[in-house]
Scaffold this active site. Structure first.
Site, mmCIF file in Angstrom:
data_model
loop_
_atom_site.group_PDB
_atom_site.id
_atom_site.type_symbol
_atom_site.label_atom_id
_atom_site.label_comp_id
_atom_site.label_asym_id
_atom_site.label_seq_id
_atom_site.Cartn_x
_atom_site.Cartn_y
_atom_site.Cartn_z
ATOM 1 N N GLU A 125 -0.442 0.866 1.253
ATOM 2 C CA GLU A 125 -0.607 -0.301 2.124
ATOM 3 C C GLU A 125 -1.395 -0.036 3.399
ATOM 4 O OE1 GLU A 125 3.051 -2.321 2.858
ATOM 5 O OE2 GLU A 125 3.506 -2.570 0.736
ATOM 6 N N GLU A 177 5.398 -1.584 -5.923
ATOM 7 C CA GLU A 177 6.570 -1.978 -5.135
ATOM 8 C C GLU A 177 6.835 -3.456 -5.348
ATOM 9 O OE1 GLU A 177 6.683 -1.138 -0.913
ATOM 10 O OE2 GLU A 177 5.802 0.842 -1.239
HETATM 11 C C1 BGC Z 1 6.493 -0.736 2.337
HETATM 12 C C2 BGC Z 1 7.871 -0.116 2.303
HETATM 13 C C3 BGC Z 1 8.886 -1.083 2.885
HETATM 14 C C4 BGC Z 1 8.882 -2.341 2.060
HETATM 15 C C5 BGC Z 1 9.883 -3.393 2.497
HETATM 16 C C6 BGC Z 1 6.473 -2.187 1.936
HETATM 17 O O1 BGC Z 1 5.553 -2.851 2.722
HETATM 18 O O2 BGC Z 1 5.593 0.028 1.587
HETATM 19 O O3 BGC Z 1 7.838 1.096 2.988
HETATM 20 O O4 BGC Z 1 10.167 -0.549 2.988
HETATM 21 O O5 BGC Z 1 7.615 -2.932 2.120
HETATM 22 O O6 BGC Z 1 9.583 -3.850 3.773
#
Ligand code: BGC
Length: 451
Positions: free
Chosen positions: A163, A356
């Site tokens: 990111e 993610e």
């Molecule tokens: C990030 C994580 C974060 C998650 C939830 C993502 O933007 O890569 O590190 O914990 O979002 O906020």
């Protein structure tokens, strides 16, 4: 079949959010150690000094991953743990930690997926100008060489950056990420350009030192989604997805500004027209380095926004009152996992991994000793069904990583947001698999047929 036969089911974490042992065994400081030390930056004055103590408890955590049944575990390396000053001196104890973790994963039949950079920049390099220093891409290349030389014999799957829009946008436009500074547009554009160069150099080093590696990068964005199936709305969302908003530094949050150089070898025209003046002299000659061929495009997606065709172009649709939201207040929009991959695939034609996706809930241990989190199960179920629809419509999606494997330090929100499939009691550090853990385990076992 909803998902391809060898679909890669996984879960993800990052170094600063879980490791702890912030000042142990020779680790150097990083910008998150520094940021957390500034009063008022993190809710309740929390920090990652202990986090969930994964550094000492990784064996227990890998055993839980095995029980969960994930095929791959995405984690990041703390740059300053293996290179305390960012470059130069190597910290053997840091190398040993990751080496042992990788061995433990392989013994459990889990593929290690390494992210080189998930926001914890070494303080020593920050004091030397950070990404604003023109040597910074070479610093990152040196770090990548150390990772490749020590772990590349066993770990083959790499993501360069997690990111970039979050750590440059959130961290360098005065929002709530480390280092918490605010840079003027020209400096910011140069720093972003250096991150892109660092990405290209890292890919080259990985290919040279780990010839059988698979490498990609993991940006994020808020997908624009059409408000209806009308072709005009779909076209409006497609446009809005990659368009630049009116903010004076909006390039830093724009998916095309980051990914067009990497995937297509050029900055997007609309962005160049507005922000090209800020790019460092001679940027054109770096585009070949930046656009090294990748094996996959990784994407983090949490939520999106709806768009319809208006009289003067795409229009944002306001969310209705009382809409479903996560504990963190993020809108629950399963369609984001359909339209996000679809629009990105149309533009970049690369296999996609969702690296993610997940939500925070107000989880707690019930009287029966269990953690019941039906909202998380429902969220994952809906999002995965959308993802499977994208697969059905021909988008080449190869894998999915839940965020997160385990509750952890949620940056500026400290320990108040729980994203894990595993609950952590922050007083005792005891781990308890949540209901969603058992449910996700079935998803993996049935390759998504139980959705
Ligand atoms: C990030 C994580 C974060 C998650 C939830 C993502 O933007 O890569 O590190 O914990 O979002 O906020």
């Amino acid at each position: 079949m909803r998902f391809p036969k060898d679909f890669l089911w996984g879960a993800a974490t990052s170094s600063y959010q879980i490791e702890g042992a912030a000042y142990e065994d020779g680790k150097g400081r990083n910008i998150w150690d520094d940021f957390c030390a500034i009063e008022g930056k993190i809710e309740e004055g929390a920090n990652g000094d202990v986090a969930i103590d994964h550094y000492h408890r990784y064996k227990e955590d890998v055993a839980l991953m095995k029980e969960l049944g994930i095929k791959a575990y995405r984690f990041s390396i703390s740059w300053a743990r293996i290179l305390p000053d960012g470059i130069g001196r190597i910290n053997q104890k840091g190398i040993d930690f990751y080496s042992n973790l990788i061995d433990e994963l392989l013994a459990a039949g889990i593929e290690p997926n390494i992210t080189l950079y998930h926001w914890d920049y070494p303080s020593a390099l920050m004091l030397n100008g950070g990404w604003g220093n023109d040597e910074s891409p070479e610093w990152f290349a040196e770090y990548t060489r150390v990772v490749a030389e020590h772990f590349g014999d066993r770990a083959k799957w790499f993501v360069t950056f997690n990111e970039p829009s979050s750590f440059m946008g959130g961290g360098c436009c005065g929002i709530n990420n480390a280092p918490g500074l605010s840079y003027p547009p020209a400096m910011l554009a140069k720093m972003c350009h250096n991150v892109l160069k660092a990405h290209g150099m890292a890919v080259k080093e990985l290919r040279r030192l780990v010839p059988d590696c698979k490498v990609g990068w993991a940006p994020t964005c808020l997908p624009a989604m059409p408000a209806s199936d009308r072709p005009e709305d779909i076209e409006a969302a497609r446009k809005a997805f990659f368009a630049f908003d009116e903010r004076d530094r909006s390039f830093v949050f724009n998916p095309a500004w980051w990914s067009d150089p990497v995937m297509l070898g050029r900055y997007p025209d609309e962005g160049l027209a507005r922000f090209g003046q800020y790019l460092p002299d001679g940027w054109e000659k770096d585009m070949e380095l930046i656009s090294q061929p990748l094996d996959f495009y990784a994407q983090n997606i949490y939520h999106g926004y709806y768009v319809r065709a208006g009289e003067n172009g795409p229009e944002k649709v306001t969310f209705p009152l009382g809409r479903p939201r996560t504990a963190m207040g993020w809108n629950i929009t399963p369609d984001a996992l359909y339209w996000g991959p679809r629009f990105l695939y149309e533009r970049y034609h690369s296999p996609i991994y969702i690296t993610e996706n997940g939500l925070s809930c107000r989880d707690l241990v019930s009287l029966d000793g269990k953690v019941h989190d039906p909202a998380r199960i429902d969220f994952y179920n809906r999002y995965l069904l959308s993802l499977s629809r994208a697969v059905e419509d021909g988008v080449d999606i190869r894998g999915y990583f839940a965020w997160s494997l385990i509750d952890n330090f949620e940056w500026a929100q400290g320990y108040n947001e729980r994203f894990g499939l595993i609950y952590v009691d922050y007083q005792t550090l005891e781990r308890t698999p949540k209901d969603s853990f058992h449910w996700y385990s079935e998803v993996i076992k049935t390759n998504g047929e139980n959705l």
